[in-house]
Structure formats: C-alpha cells, structure tokens
Write a protein that holds these residues in place. Structure first.
Motif, PDB file in Angstrom:
ATOM      1  N   ASN A  31       0.810  -1.218   0.000  1.00 12.48           N
ATOM      2  CA  ASN A  31       0.000   0.000   0.000  1.00 12.48           C
ATOM      3  C   ASN A  31       0.846   1.272   0.000  1.00 12.48           C
ATOM      4  N   ALA A  32       2.082   1.173  -0.448  1.00 13.26           N
ATOM      5  CA  ALA A  32       2.992   2.322  -0.413  1.00 13.26           C
ATOM      6  C   ALA A  32       2.510   3.483  -1.268  1.00 13.26           C
ATOM      7  N   ASP A  33       1.733   3.225  -2.311  1.00 14.41           N
ATOM      8  CA  ASP A  33       1.240   4.290  -3.187  1.00 14.41           C
ATOM      9  C   ASP A  33      -0.229   4.619  -2.961  1.00 14.41           C
ATOM     10  N   THR A  34      -0.856   4.021  -1.975  1.00 16.53           N
ATOM     11  CA  THR A  34      -2.267   4.262  -1.701  1.00 16.53           C
ATOM     12  C   THR A  34      -2.429   5.585  -0.955  1.00 16.53           C
ATOM     13  N   PRO A  35      -3.149   6.534  -1.533  1.00 19.01           N
ATOM     14  CA  PRO A  35      -3.335   7.818  -0.847  1.00 19.01           C
ATOM     15  C   PRO A  35      -4.057   7.639   0.492  1.00 19.01           C
ATOM     16  N   GLY A  36      -3.534   8.285   1.516  1.00 13.70           N
ATOM     17  CA  GLY A  36      -4.161   8.253   2.825  1.00 13.70           C
ATOM     18  C   GLY A  36      -3.907   6.994   3.638  1.00 13.70           C
ATOM     19  N   TYR A  37      -3.147   6.042   3.083  1.00 20.05           N
ATOM     20  CA  TYR A  37      -2.881   4.806   3.827  1.00 20.05           C
ATOM     21  C   TYR A  37      -1.940   5.107   4.987  1.00 20.05           C
ATOM     22  N   ARG A  38      -2.267   4.566   6.151  1.00 21.46           N
ATOM     23  CA  ARG A  38      -1.449   4.722   7.349  1.00 21.46           C
ATOM     24  C   ARG A  38      -0.691   3.427   7.599  1.00 21.46           C
ATOM     25  N   ALA A  39       0.632   3.533   7.637  1.00 18.90           N
ATOM     26  CA  ALA A  39       1.467   2.348   7.886  1.00 18.90           C
ATOM     27  C   ALA A  39       1.184   1.804   9.283  1.00 18.90           C
ATOM     28  N   ARG A  40       1.199   0.481   9.394  1.00 19.38           N
ATOM     29  CA  ARG A  40       0.996  -0.168  10.680  1.00 19.38           C
ATOM     30  C   ARG A  40       2.341  -0.643  11.203  1.00 19.38           C
ATOM     31  N   ASN A  77       0.892   4.347  12.327  1.00 23.53           N
ATOM     32  CA  ASN A  77       1.839   5.448  12.258  1.00 23.53           C
ATOM     33  C   ASN A  77       1.105   6.669  11.707  1.00 23.53           C
ATOM     34  N   ASP A  78       0.996   7.731  12.501  1.00 27.86           N
ATOM     35  CA  ASP A  78       0.231   8.915  12.086  1.00 27.86           C
ATOM     36  C   ASP A  78       1.073  10.033  11.509  1.00 27.86           C
ATOM     37  N   ILE A  79       2.358   9.837  11.350  1.00 23.86           N
ATOM     38  CA  ILE A  79       3.213  10.886  10.797  1.00 23.86           C
ATOM     39  C   ILE A  79       3.197  10.772   9.278  1.00 23.86           C
ATOM     40  N   ALA A  80       2.571  11.726   8.621  1.00 24.51           N
ATOM     41  CA  ALA A  80       2.449  11.694   7.162  1.00 24.51           C
ATOM     42  C   ALA A  80       3.789  12.022   6.511  1.00 24.51           C
ATOM     43  N   LEU A  81       4.217  11.158   5.602  1.00 27.38           N
ATOM     44  CA  LEU A  81       5.477  11.370   4.901  1.00 27.38           C
ATOM     45  C   LEU A  81       5.258  11.951   3.509  1.00 27.38           C
ATOM     46  N   ASP A  82       4.186  11.574   2.859  1.00 21.59           N
ATOM     47  CA  ASP A  82       3.909  12.018   1.498  1.00 21.59           C
ATOM     48  C   ASP A  82       2.826  13.089   1.497  1.00 21.59           C
ATOM     49  N   PRO A  83       2.783  13.900   0.451  1.00 23.30           N
ATOM     50  CA  PRO A  83       1.723  14.920   0.349  1.00 23.30           C
ATOM     51  C   PRO A  83       0.321  14.310   0.274  1.00 23.30           C
ATOM     52  N   ASN A  84       0.219  13.066  -0.193  1.00 19.35           N
ATOM     53  CA  ASN A  84      -1.092  12.424  -0.288  1.00 19.35           C
ATOM     54  C   ASN A  84      -1.535  11.775   1.023  1.00 19.35           C
ATOM     55  N   GLY A  85      -0.753  11.940   2.107  1.00 19.58           N
ATOM     56  CA  GLY A  85      -1.148  11.420   3.412  1.00 19.58           C
ATOM     57  C   GLY A  85      -0.671  10.015   3.702  1.00 19.58           C
ATOM     58  N   ASN A  86       0.076   9.415   2.788  1.00 12.65           N
ATOM     59  CA  ASN A  86       0.592   8.063   2.998  1.00 12.65           C
ATOM     60  C   ASN A  86       1.784   8.118   3.950  1.00 12.65           C
ATOM     61  N   THR A  87       1.839   7.167   4.916  1.00 13.46           N
ATOM     62  CA  THR A  87       2.922   7.181   5.906  1.00 13.46           C
ATOM     63  C   THR A  87       3.915   6.039   5.731  1.00 13.46           C
ATOM     64  N   VAL A  88       3.859   5.320   4.619  1.00 12.00           N
ATOM     65  CA  VAL A  88       4.760   4.188   4.397  1.00 12.00           C
ATOM     66  C   VAL A  88       6.123   4.673   3.920  1.00 12.00           C
ATOM     67  N   SER A  89       7.168   4.217   4.593  1.00 16.06           N
ATOM     68  CA  SER A  89       8.540   4.463   4.157  1.00 16.06           C
ATOM     69  C   SER A  89       9.103   3.121   3.686  1.00 16.06           C
ATOM     70  N   LEU A  90       9.357   3.000   2.392  1.00 19.77           N
ATOM     71  CA  LEU A  90       9.846   1.725   1.853  1.00 19.77           C
ATOM     72  C   LEU A  90      11.174   1.317   2.476  1.00 19.77           C
ATOM     73  N   GLU A  91      12.038   2.278   2.745  1.00 24.73           N
ATOM     74  CA  GLU A  91      13.330   1.964   3.351  1.00 24.73           C
ATOM     75  C   GLU A  91      13.145   1.363   4.743  1.00 24.73           C
ATOM     76  N   GLU A  92      12.275   1.974   5.545  1.00 19.72           N
ATOM     77  CA  GLU A  92      12.025   1.451   6.890  1.00 19.72           C
ATOM     78  C   GLU A  92      11.383   0.070   6.839  1.00 19.72           C
ATOM     79  N   GLU A  93      10.474  -0.135   5.896  1.00 21.05           N
ATOM     80  CA  GLU A  93       9.809  -1.431   5.774  1.00 21.05           C
ATOM     81  C   GLU A  93      10.797  -2.520   5.362  1.00 21.05           C
ATOM     82  N   MET A  94      11.757  -2.171   4.499  1.00 26.49           N
ATOM     83  CA  MET A  94      12.771  -3.147   4.109  1.00 26.49           C
ATOM     84  C   MET A  94      13.640  -3.525   5.300  1.00 26.49           C
TER      85      MET A  94
END
Length: 124
Positions: A31-40, A77-94
């Motif tokens: 869900n890294a490109d899903t707008p508004g998705y909050r990483a768990r 995770n409620d800290i938004a990283l992308d302008p679209n509100g997505n909080t997934v960091s691919l580097e952290e997930e890896m």
C-alpha cells in the motif's frame, strides 16, 4: 528438569512475532502508493511477551517474560510522509522485514538447539 519447557514456547512466540512482522511489512509495502494509507507498526517482541508466562521469574530487567497472544493488528503510524497522506517508508519497511527474518532465524536456531539438548538427554 523437563517439567516446564518454556523455552520452546518462547521460541515459537518469537517466530510467530517475526512472521506477523513480515506480514505487516508486506501489507505496508503493498500500500505504499495508496493515498491516505497509514502504515501499521508491530510492537517490539519483548513488549508482547510480558505477563503471560506466569511460572517464569525475571531476575534481570532485560529478561523476556510475559504475554505473546496478540494478532497482526499493530499500531498506526500517524506521521504523514507524502503529500497524499501516505505514511509508508519503503526503506524502513525493508529494514523491518530483514530484522524480522533475523529474528525468525534466531528463534528457529534456539528451537533446534534446545531440541537437540532434549533428544541427547533422552538418549535418542
């Protein structure tokens, strides 16, 4: 000596936690490109293990003991990283996925080692 084999239960809980972390990381990555998705995020293993193994006694604060019954829920995770509100960091997930693999491998090594000790003590 072999009345209480909590080491096997702990190793199994550690492997289960690592598997759940892998599942959560893959869900976040998908869900890294899903707008508004909050990483768990998963809680740390030692935090999930507290208070379930009643028969064990911690002699140091760094000892693991406790509850391991939880699902793949995780915290959001409620800290938004992308302008679209997505909080997934691919580097952290890896990094989390690699860490989960290391923990799973460690749990399996603990399990195999203690199984070998148990078999040796039984003469098999």
């Amino acid at each position: 000596m072999f009345q209480n084999l909590d080491i096997f239960r702990t190793a199994m809980a550690m492997a289960r936690h690592a598997g759940n972390q892998q599942a959560l990381s893959s869900q976040n990555i998908a869900n890294a490109d899903t707008p508004g998705y909050r990483a768990r995020e998963m809680p740390k293993f030692q935090d999930t293990l507290r208070d379930s193994m009643i028969g064990q006694r911690a002699t140091r604060s760094s000892h693991l003991h406790g509850n391991s019954d939880w699902g793949v829920e995780g915290s959001i995770n409620d800290i938004a990283l992308d302008p679209n509100g997505n909080t997934v960091s691919l580097e952290e997930e890896m990094v989390k996925a690699v860490d989960a693999k290391r923990h799973h491998d460690k749990a399996m090594a603990i399990y195999r080692s203690n199984l070998s000790v148990l078999r040796s003590s039984l003469g098999k």
